[in-house]
Write an enzyme that holds these catalytic residues in place. Structure first.
Site, PDB file in Angstrom:
ATOM      1  N   GLU A   1      -0.738  -2.116   4.991  1.00 52.18           N
ATOM      2  CA  GLU A   1       0.191  -2.188   6.132  1.00 52.18           C
ATOM      3  C   GLU A   1       0.130  -0.941   6.994  1.00 52.18           C
ATOM      4  O   GLU A   1       0.388  -1.003   8.189  1.00 52.18           O
ATOM      5  CB  GLU A   1       1.625  -2.402   5.618  1.00 52.18           C
ATOM      6  CG  GLU A   1       2.633  -2.760   6.701  1.00 52.18           C
ATOM      7  CD  GLU A   1       3.061  -1.583   7.561  1.00 52.18           C
ATOM      8  OE1 GLU A   1       3.252  -1.772   8.775  1.00 52.18           O
ATOM      9  OE2 GLU A   1       3.195  -0.469   7.035  1.00 52.18           O
TER      10      GLU A   1
ATOM     11  N   ASP B   1       0.799  -1.228   0.000  1.00 52.20           N
ATOM     12  CA  ASP B   1       0.000   0.000   0.000  1.00 52.20           C
ATOM     13  C   ASP B   1       0.832   1.278   0.000  1.00 52.20           C
ATOM     14  O   ASP B   1       1.975   1.311   0.435  1.00 52.20           O
ATOM     15  CB  ASP B   1      -0.978   0.016   1.184  1.00 52.20           C
ATOM     16  CG  ASP B   1      -0.307  -0.165   2.537  1.00 52.20           C
ATOM     17  OD1 ASP B   1       0.705  -0.888   2.617  1.00 52.20           O
ATOM     18  OD2 ASP B   1      -0.786   0.430   3.520  1.00 52.20           O
TER      19      ASP B   1
END
Ligand code: NI
Length: 394
Positions: free
Chosen positions: A139, A81
């Protein structure tokens, strides 16, 4: 397995690693929205002939790499991400998405993961049993790792060892950090609501001012690390948000403080969280207010298994012999690889990625963040060699 071949092949793959990374960098996606990213990963893994599962925990991707010999299963985990940051690098491959940026290097992690998949696949005849490739969404404080575990990622293959990596711009290219034990801090989110009694700004004696109480609570919290934790232990208490009031002449009813606690050890964490509650409630009461404390666990510490870390260090000494190996690096930043390492013993590796001479040394999460892409093949070689090494030793 001849490890020199892995470094040679990883270096030969540099152009592809950089191309993957720059493509992902131009198309950053926030947590649980990594659909394009997941598509790039799945396509690349399917090109190798791997069986790929997508849509795990929204956008996670998992694949199995079967080896030619019996043995254990190893899990390799990568995050995908980006962050809600407006990029300011001016790089030709800068983000094309307004307000979104790969400012933590997870674009590089995906590229490393695809490189490791290709390299381990190329030598799969020598691979003892299986490598489970796990590309995890979200994350950045959004709980992606836990969601992957909840989706049963560990259940099918029961991996016996787990590896992960983070590019590390606090250190230069060539540096590798592989410590034993806790290496990245556990994080808790802290919120304190201070309830007073509002009134006219010119008549404070008729109010119970939550602003003054909040200010004293912020000050009191600074004594926890200074006075309550063992001086040889490590902890952080940071208040990062303070909100109260709407008008210059009105004492508000309440104030809200938010912040974060970072610790490595459970006992230190308990001390810190307990003192936050005691200080907030006690100081607020002394100021004729009440305090409600809400503590939310975010991530446990990232803890390396010392035996596995020692093996990975030995691999690093052989494969990246020109580098600097650091056994002591620790960071108060948190990382949700912690959830995988709670469930499976393993090792997380920092790969130095800064290059100050080229201006590639802005810190993680900064709008100017960028790293030296020469770190990518080094990470591919190290993680691939570590996978072969760990699978070869029961
Ligand atoms: Ni990160």
């Amino acid at each position: 397995m001849d490890e020199t071949l892995l470094l040679r092949d990883a270096l030969a793959m540099s152009a592809d690693l950089i191309a993957w990374r720059r493509d992902l960098h131009q198309h950053p996606e926030l947590g649980f929205q990594e659909r394009r990213t997941a598509g790039v990963i799945a396509h690349s893994l399917r090109e190798l002939g791997l069986e790929v599962q997508t849509g795990i925990a929204e956008t996670g991707v998992v694949a199995l790499l079967e080896g030619g010999r019996p043995g254990r299963t190893l899990l390799l985990r990568w995050d995908m991400d980006a962050l809600p940051v407006e990029e300011a690098t001016g790089a030709p491959y800068a983000s094309l998405e307004p307000g979104r940026m790969h400012a933590c290097g997870h674009d590089g992690h995906v590229a490393i993961g695809l490189g490791v998949a290709r390299l381990v696949h190329a030598y799969r005849a020598e691979l003892p049993r299986r490598v489970q490739l796990v590309f995890q969404p979200a994350e950045e404080g959004l709980g992606g790792a836990q969601r992957m575990l909840d989706a049963g990622v560990l259940e099918a293959e029961r991996p016996e060892v787990a590896l992960g990596v983070h590019l590390w711009n606090a250190r230069p290219l060539g540096w590798v950090g592989i410590p034993d034990g806790p290496m990245m801090a556990g994080a808790d989110v802290l919120e304190i609501e201070i309830l007073g009694k509002g009134g006219h700004g010119a008549a404070p004696h008729q109010a119970h001012d939550p602003v003054v109480a909040a200010a004293l609570v912020v000050s009191a919290l600074q004594t926890i690390v200074a006075r309550n934790t063992d001086p040889t232990a490590t902890a952080v208490v940071s208040i990062t948000q303070l909100r109260a009031g709407e008008a210059f002449n009105v004492i508000p009813d309440r104030a809200i403080l938010r912040g974060t606690v970072r610790t490595f050890e459970a006992a230190v964490r308990q001390t810190v969280l307990g003192r936050i509650e005691e200080l907030a409630v006690g100081v607020a009461a002394a100021m004729e207010c009440a305090a409600q404390v809400r503590l939310t666990p975010l991530t446990p510490p990232v803890v390396n298994d010392p035996r596995i870390a020692a093996r990975v260090r030995a691999v690093a000494r052989r494969v990246l012999a020109d580098g600097h190996l650091d056994e002591t690096e620790r960071s108060m930043v948190s990382e949700d690889m912690a959830f995988f390492l709670q469930a499976v013993p393993g090792c997380f590796v920092f790969i130095g990625s800064a290059n100050a001479e080229r201006g590639l040394d802005a810190p993680h999460h900064n709008p100017g963040f960028d790293f030296d892409e020469a770190a990518l093949p080094r990470a591919v070689a190290l993680l691939s060699a570590a996978a072969f090494d760990l699978l070869g030793h029961a």
